[in-house]
Scaffold this motif. Structure first.
Motif, PDB file in Angstrom:
ATOM      1  N   TRP A  14      36.731  52.465 -18.587  1.00 43.08           N
ATOM      2  CA  TRP A  14      35.624  52.429 -18.756  1.00 43.08           C
ATOM      3  C   TRP A  14      34.668  51.064 -18.860  1.00 43.08           C
ATOM      4  O   TRP A  14      33.693  51.129 -18.032  1.00 43.08           O
ATOM      5  N   ARG A 151      27.974  47.960 -25.359  1.00 45.12           N
ATOM      6  CA  ARG A 151      27.122  47.529 -24.952  1.00 45.12           C
ATOM      7  C   ARG A 151      26.737  46.664 -23.462  1.00 45.12           C
ATOM      8  O   ARG A 151      25.522  46.429 -23.090  1.00 45.12           O
TER       9      ARG A 151
ATOM     10  N   GLU B  81      24.934  52.171 -40.032  1.00 47.85           N
ATOM     11  CA  GLU B  81      25.394  50.922 -39.887  1.00 47.85           C
ATOM     12  C   GLU B  81      24.737  50.058 -41.531  1.00 47.85           C
ATOM     13  O   GLU B  81      24.808  49.147 -41.207  1.00 47.85           O
ATOM     14  N   VAL B 304      29.433  61.475 -17.588  1.00 45.52           N
ATOM     15  CA  VAL B 304      29.681  60.180 -17.540  1.00 45.52           C
ATOM     16  C   VAL B 304      28.422  59.690 -17.885  1.00 45.52           C
ATOM     17  O   VAL B 304      29.058  58.814 -18.732  1.00 45.52           O
ATOM     18  N   ASP B 308      28.342  56.880 -21.131  1.00 52.69           N
ATOM     19  CA  ASP B 308      28.085  55.538 -21.869  1.00 52.69           C
ATOM     20  C   ASP B 308      27.287  55.856 -22.851  1.00 52.69           C
ATOM     21  O   ASP B 308      27.181  54.960 -23.101  1.00 52.69           O
ATOM     22  N   LEU B 311      29.521  55.702 -25.942  1.00 50.38           N
ATOM     23  CA  LEU B 311      30.367  53.911 -25.650  1.00 50.38           C
ATOM     24  C   LEU B 311      28.974  52.869 -25.798  1.00 50.38           C
ATOM     25  O   LEU B 311      29.136  52.001 -26.540  1.00 50.38           O
ATOM     26  N   GLU B 312      28.288  53.308 -25.592  1.00 47.63           N
ATOM     27  CA  GLU B 312      27.131  52.043 -25.498  1.00 47.63           C
ATOM     28  C   GLU B 312      26.056  52.087 -26.895  1.00 47.63           C
ATOM     29  O   GLU B 312      24.947  51.386 -27.016  1.00 47.63           O
ATOM     30  N   ARG B 314      23.819  54.677 -27.956  1.00 43.01           N
ATOM     31  CA  ARG B 314      22.596  55.534 -28.024  1.00 43.01           C
ATOM     32  C   ARG B 314      22.206  56.281 -29.144  1.00 43.01           C
ATOM     33  O   ARG B 314      21.472  56.729 -28.710  1.00 43.01           O
TER      34      ARG B 314
END
Lengths: 192, 396
Positions: A14, A151, B81, B304, B308, B311-312, B314
Protein backbone atom coordinates in the motif's frame (compact mmCIF):
# COMPACT_ATOMS: atom_id res chain seq x y z
CA UNK A 1 -15.32 12.73 -18.61
CA UNK A 2 -14.12 9.33 -19.80
CA UNK A 3 -14.29 6.54 -17.22
CA UNK A 4 -11.73 4.38 -19.00
CA UNK A 5 -8.84 3.27 -16.82
CA UNK A 6 -5.71 4.99 -18.17
CA UNK A 7 -3.08 3.46 -15.95
CA UNK A 8 -2.56 0.20 -14.15
CA UNK A 9 -0.44 0.50 -11.05
CA UNK A 10 1.51 -2.55 -9.86
CA UNK A 11 3.10 -2.26 -6.43
CA UNK A 12 4.49 -4.39 -3.65
CA UNK A 13 2.32 -2.80 -0.99
CA UNK A 14 0.00 0.00 0.00
CA UNK A 15 2.80 2.49 0.80
CA UNK A 16 4.26 2.23 -2.71
CA UNK A 17 0.80 2.57 -4.17
CA UNK A 18 -0.06 5.62 -2.05
CA UNK A 19 3.23 7.27 -3.07
CA UNK A 20 2.67 6.63 -6.78
CA UNK A 21 -0.95 7.71 -6.62
CA UNK A 22 0.14 10.92 -4.90
CA UNK A 23 2.36 11.74 -7.87
CA UNK A 24 -0.24 10.73 -10.44
CA UNK A 25 -2.97 12.68 -8.69
CA UNK A 26 -0.90 15.83 -9.04
CA UNK A 27 -0.37 15.00 -12.70
CA UNK A 28 -4.16 15.24 -12.90
CA UNK A 29 -7.14 13.42 -14.23
CA UNK A 30 -5.74 9.92 -14.69
CA UNK A 31 -7.92 6.92 -13.96
CA UNK A 32 -5.95 4.29 -12.09
CA UNK A 33 -6.56 0.62 -11.56
CA UNK A 34 -4.58 -0.48 -8.53
CA UNK A 35 -3.01 -3.94 -8.72
CA UNK A 36 -1.18 -3.75 -5.42
CA UNK A 37 -0.07 -6.94 -3.80
CA UNK A 38 -2.57 -7.82 -1.08
CA UNK A 39 -0.46 -8.56 2.00
CA UNK A 40 0.07 -12.22 2.56
CA UNK A 41 -0.29 -13.02 -1.10
CA UNK A 42 3.19 -14.34 -1.78
CA UNK A 43 6.43 -12.40 -2.19
CA UNK A 44 6.09 -8.72 -3.11
CA UNK A 45 8.87 -8.84 -5.71
CA UNK A 46 7.35 -11.85 -7.43
CA UNK A 47 3.98 -10.17 -7.44
CA UNK A 48 5.27 -7.02 -9.16
CA UNK A 49 7.36 -8.93 -11.71
CA UNK A 50 4.48 -11.21 -12.65
CA UNK A 51 1.71 -8.64 -12.64
CA UNK A 52 3.77 -5.98 -14.43
CA UNK A 53 4.42 -8.34 -17.33
CA UNK A 54 0.78 -9.44 -17.42
CA UNK A 55 -0.37 -5.84 -17.53
CA UNK A 56 2.09 -4.99 -20.31
CA UNK A 57 0.60 -7.93 -22.20
CA UNK A 58 -2.88 -6.51 -21.58
CA UNK A 59 -1.70 -3.15 -22.85
CA UNK A 60 -0.64 -4.69 -26.15
CA UNK A 61 -3.89 -6.66 -26.49
CA UNK A 62 -6.40 -3.91 -25.74
CA UNK A 63 -6.37 -0.43 -27.18
CA UNK A 64 -8.01 1.42 -24.26
CA UNK A 65 -5.18 1.05 -21.75
CA UNK A 66 -2.51 3.75 -21.84
CA UNK A 67 0.18 2.67 -19.41
CA UNK A 68 1.55 0.41 -16.71
CA UNK A 69 3.52 1.76 -13.79
CA UNK A 70 5.38 -0.62 -11.48
CA UNK A 71 7.40 -0.08 -8.33
CA UNK A 72 9.95 -2.68 -7.32
CA UNK A 73 12.39 -2.20 -4.44
CA UNK A 74 16.01 -2.91 -5.33
CA UNK A 75 16.64 -4.35 -1.84
CA UNK A 76 20.35 -4.86 -2.40
CA UNK A 77 19.93 -6.87 -5.61
CA UNK A 78 21.20 -4.07 -7.93
CA UNK A 79 18.70 -2.02 -9.88
CA UNK A 80 19.97 -3.24 -13.25
CA UNK A 81 19.36 -6.84 -12.19
CA UNK A 82 15.81 -6.06 -11.14
CA UNK A 83 15.15 -4.32 -14.45
CA UNK A 84 16.78 -7.08 -16.48
CA UNK A 85 14.65 -9.72 -14.81
CA UNK A 86 11.54 -7.99 -16.08
CA UNK A 87 13.04 -7.10 -19.45
CA UNK A 88 13.97 -10.75 -20.04
CA UNK A 89 10.44 -11.96 -19.44
CA UNK A 90 9.04 -9.23 -21.70
CA UNK A 91 11.48 -10.24 -24.46
CA UNK A 92 10.67 -13.93 -24.12
CA UNK A 93 6.99 -13.17 -24.49
CA UNK A 94 7.58 -10.84 -27.46
CA UNK A 95 6.20 -7.89 -25.52
CA UNK A 96 8.92 -5.43 -26.50
CA UNK A 97 11.00 -3.42 -24.09
CA UNK A 98 10.24 -1.58 -20.89
CA UNK A 99 10.25 2.11 -21.71
CA UNK A 100 8.53 4.96 -19.89
CA UNK A 101 8.15 6.85 -23.16
CA UNK A 102 5.96 3.96 -24.35
CA UNK A 103 3.86 3.92 -21.19
CA UNK A 104 5.72 1.01 -19.56
CA UNK A 105 7.47 2.34 -16.55
CA UNK A 106 9.22 0.31 -13.89
CA UNK A 107 10.64 2.34 -11.01
CA UNK A 108 13.31 0.71 -8.90
CA UNK A 109 14.00 2.65 -5.70
CA UNK A 110 17.44 1.90 -4.24
CA UNK A 111 17.62 0.65 -1.67
CA UNK A 112 13.90 0.77 -1.25
CA UNK A 113 10.99 3.19 -1.25
CA UNK A 114 11.87 4.39 2.25
CA UNK A 115 15.10 5.88 0.82
CA UNK A 116 12.99 8.09 -1.40
CA UNK A 117 10.40 8.86 1.28
CA UNK A 118 13.00 10.03 3.82
CA UNK A 119 14.78 12.19 1.25
CA UNK A 120 11.54 13.73 -0.01
CA UNK A 121 10.13 14.32 3.45
CA UNK A 122 13.31 15.96 4.66
CA UNK A 123 13.30 18.35 1.70
CA UNK A 124 9.61 18.98 2.07
CA UNK A 125 10.00 20.14 5.68
CA UNK A 126 13.29 21.90 4.98
CA UNK A 127 15.56 19.89 7.28
CA UNK A 128 17.86 18.08 4.91
CA UNK A 129 19.35 14.78 6.02
CA UNK A 130 22.03 12.73 4.36
CA UNK A 131 20.58 9.70 2.60
CA UNK A 132 22.51 6.91 0.92
CA UNK A 133 21.14 4.22 -1.36
CA UNK A 134 22.60 1.19 0.36
CA UNK A 135 21.27 1.50 3.91
CA UNK A 136 17.98 -0.23 4.58
CA UNK A 137 15.97 2.63 6.07
CA UNK A 138 12.97 0.34 6.32
CA UNK A 139 14.64 -1.19 9.39
CA UNK A 140 16.12 1.95 10.90
CA UNK A 141 15.41 5.58 10.00
CA UNK A 142 18.32 7.98 9.38
CA UNK A 143 19.86 9.32 12.59
CA UNK A 144 17.73 11.94 14.29
CA UNK A 145 14.78 11.49 11.93
CA UNK A 146 11.32 10.29 12.94
CA UNK A 147 10.17 7.06 11.36
CA UNK A 148 8.12 7.40 8.19
CA UNK A 149 4.51 6.38 8.61
CA UNK A 150 1.50 5.85 6.37
CA UNK A 151 0.64 9.54 6.46
CA UNK A 152 3.91 10.43 4.70
CA UNK A 153 3.55 8.35 1.55
CA UNK A 154 0.98 10.24 -0.52
CA UNK A 155 2.36 13.71 0.37
CA UNK A 156 5.84 12.51 -0.68
CA UNK A 157 4.49 11.53 -4.08
CA UNK A 158 2.70 14.85 -4.38
CA UNK A 159 5.87 16.72 -3.40
CA UNK A 160 7.91 14.80 -5.96
CA UNK A 161 5.58 16.09 -8.65
CA UNK A 162 6.50 19.67 -7.75
CA UNK A 163 10.22 19.05 -8.35
CA UNK A 164 12.08 19.68 -11.60
CA UNK A 165 13.99 16.55 -12.57
CA UNK A 166 16.65 18.61 -14.34
CA UNK A 167 17.36 20.69 -11.26
CA UNK A 168 17.17 18.35 -8.32
CA UNK A 169 19.29 19.33 -5.30
CA UNK A 170 22.66 17.79 -4.53
CA UNK A 171 22.36 14.58 -2.58
CA UNK A 172 19.22 13.41 -4.34
CA UNK A 173 19.32 9.60 -4.60
CA UNK A 174 20.38 8.71 -8.13
CA UNK A 175 17.48 6.35 -8.73
CA UNK A 176 15.02 8.99 -7.55
CA UNK A 177 16.52 11.45 -10.02
CA UNK A 178 16.13 8.87 -12.74
CA UNK A 179 12.71 7.84 -11.46
CA UNK A 180 11.36 11.37 -11.68
CA UNK A 181 12.55 11.65 -15.28
CA UNK A 182 10.86 8.31 -16.02
CA UNK A 183 7.65 9.48 -14.41
CA UNK A 184 7.60 12.66 -16.50
CA UNK A 185 8.10 10.59 -19.67
CA UNK A 186 5.45 8.14 -18.52
CA UNK A 187 2.82 10.81 -17.84
CA UNK A 188 3.55 12.42 -21.22
CA UNK A 189 3.22 9.03 -22.91
CA UNK A 190 -0.12 8.14 -21.35
CA UNK A 191 -1.50 11.56 -22.18
CA UNK A 192 -0.70 11.23 -25.89
CA UNK B 1 -10.48 4.44 17.26
CA UNK B 2 -12.91 1.73 18.32
CA UNK B 3 -10.77 -1.30 19.07
CA UNK B 4 -13.16 -3.88 20.44
CA UNK B 5 -16.80 -4.89 20.53
CA UNK B 6 -18.13 -7.52 22.90
CA UNK B 7 -21.74 -8.65 22.94
CA UNK B 8 -23.44 -11.35 24.95
CA UNK B 9 -27.04 -12.49 24.49
CA UNK B 10 -27.70 -10.08 21.62
CA UNK B 11 -29.26 -11.58 18.47
CA UNK B 12 -26.66 -14.04 17.11
CA UNK B 13 -23.95 -12.89 19.54
CA UNK B 14 -23.16 -14.98 22.55
CA UNK B 15 -19.90 -13.99 24.27
CA UNK B 16 -18.92 -12.57 20.90
CA UNK B 17 -15.72 -10.54 20.60
CA UNK B 18 -14.57 -8.51 17.62
CA UNK B 19 -11.17 -6.81 17.58
CA UNK B 20 -11.05 -3.79 15.28
CA UNK B 21 -8.26 -1.75 13.72
CA UNK B 22 -8.11 1.39 11.59
CA UNK B 23 -9.49 -0.64 8.67
CA UNK B 24 -11.58 -3.73 9.39
CA UNK B 25 -13.28 -5.75 6.70
CA UNK B 26 -15.99 -8.15 7.83
CA UNK B 27 -16.43 -11.23 5.67
CA UNK B 28 -18.62 -14.28 5.96
CA UNK B 29 -21.68 -16.05 4.67
CA UNK B 30 -25.15 -14.57 4.75
CA UNK B 31 -26.47 -14.63 8.29
CA UNK B 32 -23.04 -14.81 9.90
CA UNK B 33 -23.57 -11.59 11.86
CA UNK B 34 -21.79 -8.93 9.79
CA UNK B 35 -24.76 -6.58 9.54
CA UNK B 36 -25.59 -7.23 13.19
CA UNK B 37 -22.22 -5.69 14.08
CA UNK B 38 -23.20 -2.59 12.11
CA UNK B 39 -26.64 -2.50 13.69
CA UNK B 40 -25.26 -2.84 17.20
CA UNK B 41 -22.81 0.02 16.73
CA UNK B 42 -25.66 2.21 15.44
CA UNK B 43 -27.77 1.29 18.47
CA UNK B 44 -24.96 2.02 20.90
CA UNK B 45 -24.41 5.38 19.24
CA UNK B 46 -28.10 6.23 19.48
CA UNK B 47 -28.16 5.18 23.13
CA UNK B 48 -24.96 6.88 24.29
CA UNK B 49 -25.87 10.12 22.50
CA UNK B 50 -29.39 10.08 23.93
CA UNK B 51 -31.18 9.78 20.62
CA UNK B 52 -33.12 6.69 21.67
CA UNK B 53 -34.08 4.73 24.77
CA UNK B 54 -33.21 1.19 25.71
CA UNK B 55 -36.87 0.19 25.33
CA UNK B 56 -36.78 1.03 21.62
CA UNK B 57 -33.23 -0.09 20.91
CA UNK B 58 -33.21 -3.37 22.79
CA UNK B 59 -36.64 -4.99 22.58
CA UNK B 60 -36.90 -8.61 23.78
CA UNK B 61 -36.53 -9.83 20.17
CA UNK B 62 -32.88 -8.81 20.40
CA UNK B 63 -32.20 -11.52 22.99
CA UNK B 64 -30.58 -14.70 21.65
CA UNK B 65 -33.33 -17.14 20.71
CA UNK B 66 -31.52 -20.11 22.22
CA UNK B 67 -30.56 -18.36 25.45
CA UNK B 68 -32.84 -18.45 28.49
CA UNK B 69 -31.07 -15.59 30.25
CA UNK B 70 -32.81 -12.21 30.23
CA UNK B 71 -29.73 -10.04 30.54
CA UNK B 72 -27.70 -8.54 27.70
CA UNK B 73 -24.15 -7.30 28.02
CA UNK B 74 -22.37 -5.10 25.53
CA UNK B 75 -18.87 -3.69 25.81
CA UNK B 76 -16.94 -1.34 23.59
CA UNK B 77 -13.23 -0.55 23.67
CA UNK B 78 -12.17 2.85 22.40
CA UNK B 79 -8.63 4.20 22.10
CA UNK B 80 -8.12 7.94 21.85
CA UNK B 81 -4.56 9.18 21.35
CA UNK B 82 -4.98 12.12 23.70
CA UNK B 83 -6.57 10.21 26.59
CA UNK B 84 -5.96 6.46 26.39
CA UNK B 85 -8.11 3.34 26.52
CA UNK B 86 -11.79 3.58 27.34
CA UNK B 87 -14.00 0.62 28.15
CA UNK B 88 -17.74 1.17 28.03
CA UNK B 89 -20.02 -1.49 29.47
CA UNK B 90 -23.78 -1.66 29.19
CA UNK B 91 -25.94 -4.29 30.87
CA UNK B 92 -29.67 -4.44 30.17
CA UNK B 93 -32.11 -6.65 32.05
CA UNK B 94 -35.38 -7.61 30.40
CA UNK B 95 -38.39 -8.17 32.60
CA UNK B 96 -39.38 -11.26 30.64
CA UNK B 97 -38.89 -12.39 27.08
CA UNK B 98 -42.57 -11.86 26.34
CA UNK B 99 -42.80 -8.31 27.68
CA UNK B 100 -41.23 -5.28 26.08
CA UNK B 101 -39.88 -3.95 29.34
CA UNK B 102 -36.25 -3.61 30.22
CA UNK B 103 -33.96 -1.47 32.30
CA UNK B 104 -30.32 -0.53 32.33
CA UNK B 105 -28.78 -2.27 35.33
CA UNK B 106 -25.22 -1.25 34.59
CA UNK B 107 -23.63 1.49 32.54
CA UNK B 108 -19.97 2.11 33.24
CA UNK B 109 -17.11 3.87 31.56
CA UNK B 110 -13.49 3.48 32.56
CA UNK B 111 -10.44 5.22 31.21
CA UNK B 112 -7.10 3.46 31.56
CA UNK B 113 -8.69 1.19 34.14
CA UNK B 114 -10.08 3.95 36.38
CA UNK B 115 -13.79 4.84 36.52
CA UNK B 116 -15.14 7.91 34.74
CA UNK B 117 -18.80 7.00 35.00
CA UNK B 118 -20.60 4.39 37.10
CA UNK B 119 -24.29 3.80 36.80
CA UNK B 120 -26.80 1.17 37.85
CA UNK B 121 -30.58 1.09 38.12
CA UNK B 122 -30.50 3.17 41.31
CA UNK B 123 -27.78 5.78 41.05
CA UNK B 124 -25.11 7.29 38.89
CA UNK B 125 -21.67 8.46 39.95
CA UNK B 126 -19.80 10.85 37.72
CA UNK B 127 -16.05 11.28 38.12
CA UNK B 128 -14.06 14.30 36.99
CA UNK B 129 -11.18 14.25 34.52
CA UNK B 130 -8.64 13.72 37.27
CA UNK B 131 -10.60 10.61 38.29
CA UNK B 132 -10.06 11.61 41.90
CA UNK B 133 -12.11 13.14 44.70
CA UNK B 134 -15.75 12.48 45.43
CA UNK B 135 -17.85 11.63 42.41
CA UNK B 136 -20.99 13.62 41.67
CA UNK B 137 -24.25 11.72 42.15
CA UNK B 138 -27.18 11.71 39.72
CA UNK B 139 -30.48 9.93 39.69
CA UNK B 140 -30.61 6.94 37.39
CA UNK B 141 -33.05 6.65 34.51
CA UNK B 142 -33.82 3.03 33.69
CA UNK B 143 -34.08 3.58 29.97
CA UNK B 144 -31.78 6.48 29.11
CA UNK B 145 -28.00 6.51 28.98
CA UNK B 146 -26.61 8.47 31.90
CA UNK B 147 -23.67 9.47 29.74
CA UNK B 148 -26.04 11.15 27.30
CA UNK B 149 -27.40 13.28 30.16
CA UNK B 150 -24.04 14.71 31.24
CA UNK B 151 -23.57 18.40 30.44
CA UNK B 152 -20.19 19.37 29.08
CA UNK B 153 -17.93 21.12 31.58
CA UNK B 154 -14.26 21.93 31.82
CA UNK B 155 -13.63 19.05 34.21
CA UNK B 156 -15.38 16.27 32.27
CA UNK B 157 -13.70 16.55 28.88
CA UNK B 158 -12.57 12.92 28.90
CA UNK B 159 -16.12 11.65 29.16
CA UNK B 160 -17.28 14.15 26.55
CA UNK B 161 -14.50 12.98 24.19
CA UNK B 162 -15.87 9.45 24.54
CA UNK B 163 -19.41 10.58 23.75
CA UNK B 164 -18.19 12.63 20.78
CA UNK B 165 -16.59 9.53 19.31
CA UNK B 166 -20.10 8.12 19.07
CA UNK B 167 -21.51 11.40 17.74
CA UNK B 168 -18.90 11.19 14.96
CA UNK B 169 -19.91 7.66 14.02
CA UNK B 170 -21.73 7.05 10.75
CA UNK B 171 -23.35 3.69 10.11
CA UNK B 172 -24.71 3.26 6.59
CA UNK B 173 -26.60 0.37 5.05
CA UNK B 174 -27.59 2.16 1.88
CA UNK B 175 -30.91 1.67 0.18
CA UNK B 176 -31.05 4.28 -2.61
CA UNK B 177 -34.60 3.31 -3.51
CA UNK B 178 -35.78 4.78 -0.21
CA UNK B 179 -33.82 8.00 -0.50
CA UNK B 180 -36.04 11.04 -0.79
CA UNK B 181 -35.13 14.40 -2.30
CA UNK B 182 -37.50 16.11 0.13
CA UNK B 183 -36.56 17.53 3.51
CA UNK B 184 -39.22 19.11 5.64
CA UNK B 185 -38.44 22.34 7.44
CA UNK B 186 -38.88 20.79 10.89
CA UNK B 187 -36.75 17.76 10.16
CA UNK B 188 -33.36 18.08 11.89
CA UNK B 189 -31.02 15.32 10.73
CA UNK B 190 -27.67 15.50 12.52
CA UNK B 191 -27.03 11.81 11.98
CA UNK B 192 -28.69 10.04 9.04
CA UNK B 193 -30.63 6.81 9.31
CA UNK B 194 -28.61 3.78 8.19
CA UNK B 195 -30.60 3.52 4.95
CA UNK B 196 -30.01 7.24 4.37
CA UNK B 197 -33.64 7.78 3.38
CA UNK B 198 -33.31 11.15 5.15
CA UNK B 199 -30.20 12.17 3.18
CA UNK B 200 -31.74 15.43 1.94
CA UNK B 201 -32.31 16.53 5.54
CA UNK B 202 -28.81 15.46 6.53
CA UNK B 203 -27.20 17.40 3.68
CA UNK B 204 -29.24 20.44 4.67
CA UNK B 205 -27.92 20.14 8.23
CA UNK B 206 -24.36 19.75 6.92
CA UNK B 207 -24.76 22.77 4.65
CA UNK B 208 -25.70 24.85 7.67
CA UNK B 209 -23.37 23.39 10.29
CA UNK B 210 -20.36 22.11 8.36
CA UNK B 211 -20.33 23.66 4.93
CA UNK B 212 -16.79 22.52 4.21
CA UNK B 213 -18.03 18.90 4.24
CA UNK B 214 -20.54 19.69 1.52
CA UNK B 215 -17.92 21.56 -0.51
CA UNK B 216 -15.43 18.72 -0.27
CA UNK B 217 -18.05 16.20 -1.31
CA UNK B 218 -19.08 18.35 -4.26
CA UNK B 219 -15.45 18.72 -5.27
CA UNK B 220 -14.79 14.97 -5.17
CA UNK B 221 -17.93 14.20 -7.10
CA UNK B 222 -17.14 16.84 -9.71
CA UNK B 223 -13.53 15.69 -10.04
CA UNK B 224 -14.52 12.31 -11.27
CA UNK B 225 -16.34 10.04 -8.88
CA UNK B 226 -19.65 11.10 -10.46
CA UNK B 227 -18.99 12.12 -14.07
CA UNK B 228 -20.70 15.36 -15.06
CA UNK B 229 -21.73 16.32 -11.52
CA UNK B 230 -21.31 19.97 -10.67
CA UNK B 231 -23.12 20.94 -7.43
CA UNK B 232 -26.05 20.47 -5.06
CA UNK B 233 -28.88 22.92 -4.74
CA UNK B 234 -31.82 22.98 -2.36
CA UNK B 235 -34.99 24.53 -3.79
CA UNK B 236 -37.58 25.78 -1.32
CA UNK B 237 -41.13 24.66 -1.92
CA UNK B 238 -43.55 25.62 0.82
CA UNK B 239 -42.18 24.28 4.09
CA UNK B 240 -39.96 21.72 2.37
CA UNK B 241 -36.63 21.72 0.58
CA UNK B 242 -36.11 19.73 -2.61
CA UNK B 243 -32.54 18.52 -3.09
CA UNK B 244 -31.38 18.83 -6.67
CA UNK B 245 -28.11 18.04 -8.42
CA UNK B 246 -26.65 20.06 -11.26
CA UNK B 247 -24.90 18.23 -14.09
CA UNK B 248 -22.70 19.66 -16.85
CA UNK B 249 -24.55 20.25 -20.07
CA UNK B 250 -24.41 22.67 -23.01
CA UNK B 251 -25.58 25.40 -23.25
CA UNK B 252 -26.45 25.34 -19.53
CA UNK B 253 -26.29 22.80 -16.70
CA UNK B 254 -29.20 20.42 -16.21
CA UNK B 255 -30.68 19.81 -12.81
CA UNK B 256 -32.24 16.62 -11.47
CA UNK B 257 -34.01 15.89 -8.23
CA UNK B 258 -31.88 13.55 -6.13
CA UNK B 259 -34.50 10.80 -6.39
CA UNK B 260 -34.45 11.04 -10.19
CA UNK B 261 -30.87 9.76 -10.29
CA UNK B 262 -29.96 6.10 -10.61
CA UNK B 263 -29.40 3.97 -7.51
CA UNK B 264 -25.68 3.87 -8.22
CA UNK B 265 -25.45 7.65 -8.58
CA UNK B 266 -27.38 8.17 -5.34
CA UNK B 267 -25.09 5.70 -3.57
CA UNK B 268 -21.98 7.52 -4.87
CA UNK B 269 -23.32 10.86 -3.68
CA UNK B 270 -24.12 9.56 -0.20
CA UNK B 271 -20.75 7.81 0.09
CA UNK B 272 -18.88 10.99 -0.89
CA UNK B 273 -20.73 13.04 1.70
CA UNK B 274 -20.18 10.33 4.32
CA UNK B 275 -16.44 10.21 3.58
CA UNK B 276 -16.12 13.99 3.67
CA UNK B 277 -18.04 14.15 6.97
CA UNK B 278 -15.95 11.38 8.53
CA UNK B 279 -12.70 13.01 7.42
CA UNK B 280 -13.73 16.38 8.78
CA UNK B 281 -14.69 14.95 12.16
CA UNK B 282 -12.02 12.24 12.38
CA UNK B 283 -14.76 9.75 13.17
CA UNK B 284 -15.58 6.20 12.25
CA UNK B 285 -17.44 5.17 9.12
CA UNK B 286 -19.19 1.80 9.11
CA UNK B 287 -20.43 0.76 5.69
CA UNK B 288 -22.51 -2.32 5.09
CA UNK B 289 -21.83 -3.51 1.55
CA UNK B 290 -20.67 -0.19 0.07
CA UNK B 291 -20.16 -1.82 -3.32
CA UNK B 292 -23.88 -2.54 -3.67
CA UNK B 293 -25.42 -0.52 -6.49
CA UNK B 294 -22.03 0.64 -7.82
CA UNK B 295 -20.74 -0.09 -11.30
CA UNK B 296 -17.65 -2.30 -11.54
CA UNK B 297 -15.49 0.67 -12.49
CA UNK B 298 -16.50 2.59 -9.39
CA UNK B 299 -15.82 -0.10 -6.79
CA UNK B 300 -12.04 -0.22 -6.65
CA UNK B 301 -11.52 3.57 -6.60
CA UNK B 302 -13.97 3.83 -3.71
CA UNK B 303 -12.30 1.03 -1.75
CA UNK B 304 -8.81 2.44 -2.35
CA UNK B 305 -9.93 5.82 -1.04
CA UNK B 306 -11.44 4.22 2.06
CA UNK B 307 -8.22 2.26 2.56
CA UNK B 308 -6.15 5.44 2.18
CA UNK B 309 -8.32 7.33 4.66
CA UNK B 310 -8.04 4.57 7.24
CA UNK B 311 -4.31 3.92 6.88
CA UNK B 312 -3.47 7.62 6.84
CA UNK B 313 -5.46 8.02 10.06
CA UNK B 314 -8.08 10.41 8.68
CA UNK B 315 -10.94 8.24 9.93
CA UNK B 316 -11.60 4.66 10.98
CA UNK B 317 -13.35 2.37 8.51
CA UNK B 318 -15.36 -0.79 9.13
CA UNK B 319 -16.77 -2.51 6.07
CA UNK B 320 -18.80 -5.58 5.34
CA UNK B 321 -18.11 -6.90 1.88
CA UNK B 322 -19.15 -9.70 -0.45
CA UNK B 323 -18.02 -8.32 -3.79
CA UNK B 324 -15.00 -10.18 -5.26
CA UNK B 325 -13.17 -6.92 -6.02
CA UNK B 326 -13.46 -5.89 -2.39
CA UNK B 327 -12.57 -9.32 -1.08
CA UNK B 328 -9.47 -9.59 -3.29
CA UNK B 329 -8.28 -6.10 -2.48
CA UNK B 330 -8.81 -6.04 1.26
CA UNK B 331 -9.47 -9.44 2.82
CA UNK B 332 -5.89 -10.71 3.06
CA UNK B 333 -4.71 -7.66 4.99
CA UNK B 334 -7.73 -6.46 6.92
CA UNK B 335 -10.20 -9.35 6.88
CA UNK B 336 -12.23 -10.60 9.83
CA UNK B 337 -14.11 -13.78 9.04
CA UNK B 338 -17.47 -14.25 10.77
CA UNK B 339 -18.72 -17.80 11.03
CA UNK B 340 -21.95 -19.17 12.39
CA UNK B 341 -23.97 -22.35 12.43
CA UNK B 342 -27.45 -21.54 11.09
CA UNK B 343 -29.03 -21.18 14.53
CA UNK B 344 -25.94 -20.82 16.70
CA UNK B 345 -23.74 -17.98 17.84
CA UNK B 346 -21.35 -16.02 15.62
CA UNK B 347 -17.60 -16.14 16.02
CA UNK B 348 -15.01 -13.83 14.49
CA UNK B 349 -11.55 -14.83 13.26
CA UNK B 350 -8.79 -12.67 11.85
CA UNK B 351 -7.90 -13.69 8.30
CA UNK B 352 -4.32 -14.93 8.13
CA UNK B 353 -3.37 -16.01 4.65
CA UNK B 354 -0.94 -18.91 4.65
CA UNK B 355 2.14 -18.20 2.49
CA UNK B 356 2.03 -21.72 1.06
CA UNK B 357 -1.49 -21.30 -0.27
CA UNK B 358 -0.71 -18.01 -1.96
CA UNK B 359 2.38 -18.93 -3.93
CA UNK B 360 2.27 -16.75 -7.04
CA UNK B 361 2.14 -19.65 -9.48
CA UNK B 362 -0.59 -21.60 -7.77
CA UNK B 363 -2.44 -18.85 -5.97
CA UNK B 364 -6.20 -18.62 -6.10
CA UNK B 365 -7.90 -15.32 -5.58
CA UNK B 366 -9.22 -14.86 -2.07
CA UNK B 367 -12.70 -14.40 -3.53
CA UNK B 368 -12.38 -17.81 -5.22
CA UNK B 369 -11.50 -19.40 -1.91
CA UNK B 370 -14.43 -17.71 -0.20
CA UNK B 371 -16.83 -18.68 -3.00
CA UNK B 372 -15.83 -22.32 -2.60
CA UNK B 373 -15.98 -22.13 1.17
CA UNK B 374 -12.31 -23.16 1.37
CA UNK B 375 -11.61 -20.92 4.30
CA UNK B 376 -8.75 -22.98 5.72
CA UNK B 377 -6.53 -20.99 3.34
CA UNK B 378 -7.63 -17.85 5.16
CA UNK B 379 -6.19 -19.28 8.33
CA UNK B 380 -9.58 -20.38 9.66
CA UNK B 381 -10.01 -23.86 10.95
CA UNK B 382 -13.51 -25.21 10.41
CA UNK B 383 -12.91 -27.81 13.12
CA UNK B 384 -12.22 -25.10 15.65
CA UNK B 385 -15.24 -23.16 14.45
CA UNK B 386 -17.51 -26.20 14.76
CA UNK B 387 -16.14 -27.13 18.18
CA UNK B 388 -16.47 -23.61 19.54
CA UNK B 389 -19.91 -23.11 18.06
CA UNK B 390 -21.10 -26.49 19.29
CA UNK B 391 -19.81 -25.99 22.79
CA UNK B 392 -21.27 -22.49 22.98
CA UNK B 393 -24.68 -23.73 21.90
CA UNK B 394 -24.55 -26.70 24.22
CA UNK B 395 -23.68 -24.44 27.12
CA UNK B 396 -26.92 -22.48 26.82
Amino acid sequence: MPRTCNIVLVCEGWQDSAFARGFLRMAGNLKILDRTNPRGSGCGHDWVRTQFVEEVANLTRFSEGRGVLGLLDEDGQRASERENEVADVLRKRNLGSCSATEGRCLLVPTRNLETWLYWLKSHQVGSVVSIDETTDFKRQPPAGVARIDNRDCRPAGEFLHTLDHTRLPEGCPSMLRRGLAQLRDFVNAVRR
Amino acid sequence: MFVRLYADNYRCFSAFTLELSSLSVLLGSNGSGKSTVMELFAKLRDFVTGREKSLDLFPPETLCRWDKRIEQTIEVGLRLEEHGEYIYRLRIRHEAKERALNKVVEETLTLNGKPLFEGNDKEIRLHNDLQSGNPVGMQADWHVSGISRVYERNDNQKLIAFRKSFENMLVLQLNPGLVSAVATAKQLVEIPRPDCSDFAGWLRHISAADVIVRQQAEQSLAQGSLPGFRAFQATHSGDTDILECFFESKPKPLKFRLDELSSGQIALIILEVAMAASAERGGVLLLDEPSNFLGLQEIQPLLVRLQDAALEGRFQVVLTVHHPIAVDLLAASYGLWLEREPTGPSRAYRVQMAESTTDENSAMRVSDLVARGWVSALGISRTVVAQETGSATAAQ
